[in-house]
Design an enzyme around this catalytic site. Sequence first.
Site, PDB file in Angstrom:
ATOM      1  N   ASP A  52      -9.067  -6.987  -9.385  1.00  0.00           N
ATOM      2  CA  ASP A  52      -8.557  -7.599 -10.548  1.00  0.00           C
ATOM      3  C   ASP A  52      -6.757  -7.250 -10.541  1.00  0.00           C
ATOM      4  O   ASP A  52      -6.768  -5.924 -10.130  1.00  0.00           O
ATOM      5  CB  ASP A  52      -8.450  -8.761 -12.066  1.00  0.00           C
ATOM      6  CG  ASP A  52      -7.475  -9.643 -12.247  1.00  0.00           C
ATOM      7  OD1 ASP A  52      -8.339 -10.209 -12.833  1.00  0.00           O
ATOM      8  OD2 ASP A  52      -6.313  -9.423 -12.817  1.00  0.00           O
ATOM      9  N   ASP A  91     -10.721  -2.226   2.806  1.00  0.00           N
ATOM     10  CA  ASP A  91      -9.721  -3.334   2.192  1.00  0.00           C
ATOM     11  C   ASP A  91      -8.978  -2.243   1.041  1.00  0.00           C
ATOM     12  O   ASP A  91     -10.114  -1.531   0.163  1.00  0.00           O
ATOM     13  CB  ASP A  91      -9.811  -4.881   1.976  1.00  0.00           C
ATOM     14  CG  ASP A  91     -10.761  -4.397   0.697  1.00  0.00           C
ATOM     15  OD1 ASP A  91     -12.256  -3.627   1.015  1.00  0.00           O
ATOM     16  OD2 ASP A  91     -10.198  -4.534  -0.372  1.00  0.00           O
ATOM     17  N   CYS A 114      12.736   1.943   6.405  1.00  0.00           N
ATOM     18  CA  CYS A 114      13.371   2.578   7.173  1.00  0.00           C
ATOM     19  C   CYS A 114      14.269   2.644   8.055  1.00  0.00           C
ATOM     20  O   CYS A 114      15.117   3.416   8.258  1.00  0.00           O
ATOM     21  CB  CYS A 114      12.345   3.974   7.568  1.00  0.00           C
ATOM     22  SG  CYS A 114      11.102   4.448   6.348  1.00  0.00           S
ATOM     23  N   HIS A 165       7.307  -0.837   3.807  1.00  0.00           N
ATOM     24  CA  HIS A 165       6.630   0.691   4.164  1.00  0.00           C
ATOM     25  C   HIS A 165       5.494   1.259   4.036  1.00  0.00           C
ATOM     26  O   HIS A 165       5.417   1.692   4.540  1.00  0.00           O
ATOM     27  CB  HIS A 165       7.611   1.465   3.073  1.00  0.00           C
ATOM     28  CG  HIS A 165       7.397   2.934   3.576  1.00  0.00           C
ATOM     29  ND1 HIS A 165       8.226   3.817   4.872  1.00  0.00           N
ATOM     30  CD2 HIS A 165       6.733   4.122   3.132  1.00  0.00           C
ATOM     31  CE1 HIS A 165       7.100   5.078   4.884  1.00  0.00           C
ATOM     32  NE2 HIS A 165       7.042   5.397   4.193  1.00  0.00           N
TER      33      HIS A 165
END
Lengths: 549, 405
Positions: free
Chosen positions: B83, B262, B305, B331
């Site tokens: 969660d 993942d 950046c 980023h």
Amino acid sequence: MASTFSFSIIPSEVAQFGPRLGSISLCRRDGSSIPEIKTPSFMAGCSRGVVPHLSRDHVKSTAAIRWANIPFESFLERLPPVPTLQPGPVPLHTFLGFQPDRHLLSLCAREPSDEREIPVNGKGFISTLCVRGVRKLTPSAWKSYALSCQPDIVVALSDNPLSQSNQSQKRVTKSLERSTAWLANLLGPVSSADHGYSDTSHPFNVLVNMVGGVEERARKAFAEALVETLYAKDQQQVHPLQRLDEGITGYVFEFIPLLRSIRARTVNNDRTNNTPPKIPPKSADGVSLDNEENQQLAALLKASLSPFPPTKVRVVYSCTSPHQILRLIRDIGIDVFDAPFVHRAADLGIALDFRFPVPSTFSPSSPRTREDGSRDLGHNLFNYAYATDSSRLASSFNAAAEPEKGENPICPCLACSPISPSSHLELSSAEDQEFVKSPPVIQPPYRRAYIHHLLHTHEMSSHSLLAMHNLSVIDAFFDGIRQVLGGPDGDGQFIKEVERFCATYDEQLEVFREAEVDWSRVELERGKGRLAREKEKQTQNDTTSTVPS
Amino acid sequence: MPVATQAAIKGLTPQQVEALGINLILNNTYHLNLRPGMKILKEAGGAHKFQGWRHNLLTVETFPSIHLRLVCLVTRSIDSLQDSGGFQLVSLSKFTKITEEGALFASPFDGEPTMLTPEESISIQHTIGADIIMQLDDVVSSLTVGPRVAEATQRTIRWLDRCIETHQKSGKADVQNLFAIVQGGLDPELRDQCLEEMIKRKDRVAGYAIGGLSGGEEKDVFWRIIKQCADKLPEDRPRYSMGIGFAEDLLVCVALGVDMADCVFPTRTARFGVALTLNGPINLRLSKHEADFRPIDESCPCPTCVSGTSRAMLHHIMTLETAAAHAVTQHNLVFQARVMGGARDAIINGTFPQYLKDFFANYFGDAGYPEWCVNALRSVGVDLLDGASQAKVVSGSGAKWERVE
């Protein structure tokens, strides 16, 4: 000069008060310039130096952002303020990530729409608020910050007290004296040689805050002091200027303290007259919406502006509604507005959906109408009625991928007209070339149901998409204003269209109030069992909702 | 592969995600089933259309296959649900009762007992239209011991059969790809049993996930289980390791033979103000960054950046403006993709061992190499300490953080 800010009115001869078209251009000392800004126009507000909810690439792709207003107070948390240390030729643009060739940046000390109570200003300072508490800001510090940051425009420090009650004459006099002295300090020669300015060229484009509270005489007195020829010591202080007004680029009105003082006076008067407080009248035809408060406001603004020729730019901070903007353009001739309600709408989950001139027809997916027949300015997408609504955000604009016949213009925002990226980062030589080289394609608009889902799951991208959309809607609103004013019989047509707008759209901003309730509910309902509670609300809502889906 | 639990990468629009060079995202079926619900997704024409994510072509490519063009949706059984509330696996097991039929849990809407069967989980995923779909599995926390682990393992195998059955019958087997999930807790024997059974079903599954890890187990145990699975799983099926997000974990997993992973880590840590760099994470909330005008990483091609956003500016807005979360999320996603992209190139060019050495030297050079990484990579013939005689080795998880000094 650090930069040349020029404002021209079209045509050059205009009445002292009344609608006007203008044009702003800016050329900096380093040769950079921004594209012309046509007025009437608006500036995007910033919070902690960023347009709320927008990443730099989103700011870049939102054409509506031309002028951004930067309140400086959040940077006073740390001394010296970090932006003043930024190296390079355009420090403020560089630090905040705005583009010198696209964005005009104005710097003011305080967040103009902040209504919180704050300690009073002193003889040689104003009080400002940052997350670490109250900070004093002196005129000399303000001047040095502006010198280091090099904004395109700086708003002079002024003593504009924000108070709930009526101010004594003594307090008003003090406010006038301080504001004039602080302005003179800012306009005075820059002593430090390291900034490279000679005595004859002044580094700032200065906007001055027109103070004087709710007394027409006091407002006029402040303005007259600016056009008075100065002598002796006073003149030396601002040498080579003869009058303060010579060093001023334009005039600013802060509506939060002004409206508050007007309301305080009304309540006071009512109390002494023993009559109940007046509720602003609201008529069905909208024509007489110019209530007492608006008339007072117009009179006060006129008092401040009457000593000056009409040639300089006029700015209003914290207008409360598009209706008010239209009236100020019509009655006074204000050129630039910030529009805090636009940002507020994005915070609250409202997709704005209005146009000027008012569209000739409304579709079933247009905002709901209130009991009095006025239409909401947008959609409160928190409402469960939007859970299955597959329309694009605004019914009065088309999406680039779905151009329909009819009068609707296309909303260029990335929520209505998203476009796939023109380039993809290639982080490995084994990248799928078909993907990396895929050309930009216009994609279908985001649906209300998706934004509704994002709002209820607290996804930040809901606010990003709404912020871009709402900025584009207000940009189109100003574009509409300029088009009407630029047409044959511009002024006459404009007056008619303003009436039509005020009669069509709800000025009480009910949709904002409802969204505020829904928004605070999300905060309250976080935590265990939330879905169950929401389900219950949803059932209630289903039976009482009048919103068309 | 970045995680979009609620059909949105937190803070970014799909177009922004795509511009970062990312063409694979992950949604959570459990969450999407609750909200917006299957009815709305059906009306919208599936999850891709609902969220405006157009990378839905599917080819499950072979190793190393992180750049699959697809959207992956993952159903995990309810009590291993990640969660958005914290770093730990949030166990909802209080509300959940696993029976042979399925997972019985109290509906978060009305508290009514609701049954999620393997068949139903597959049909939900069919509605969503994901390119990769996951079997329903019976997960126990990786810290659980005893007979419950064996029971869960056996049940996961039985449920796989039911999922395969439903999937094959649905007629969607050629457009959606079913992955099996290898369970077995931390017990090598159970893992072996599970692997053996699942490999038998190889012809009817498109790939394998390694589940039941990243739940707080010792890193030393973690890598051994990954290695055990990767060694046995068939070469011609992608292996997907669930919930792996730290750069060092990812690289070790790749070295051990994992293809995909993942994790919410790069995006979540971004929202908390941590920017990832090749020299270790930077905590932008620390006052040491308040007047630092350098970008997070001068060599980074991400929009944050490249546009010159300074650490000082990010420090100023971090946790107070959503724009800060957007900037660091962009980023960190690019950082993660760079690390994995570099790994792909190194594998293709045959320089992967050197790549690992360089990465670890930059990332951990000053703080010390995590011992488990050294051991794990030695098991596949890469010695991080080779040529780095000065290097320090630290025990424990070795995760690197920038803290207040």
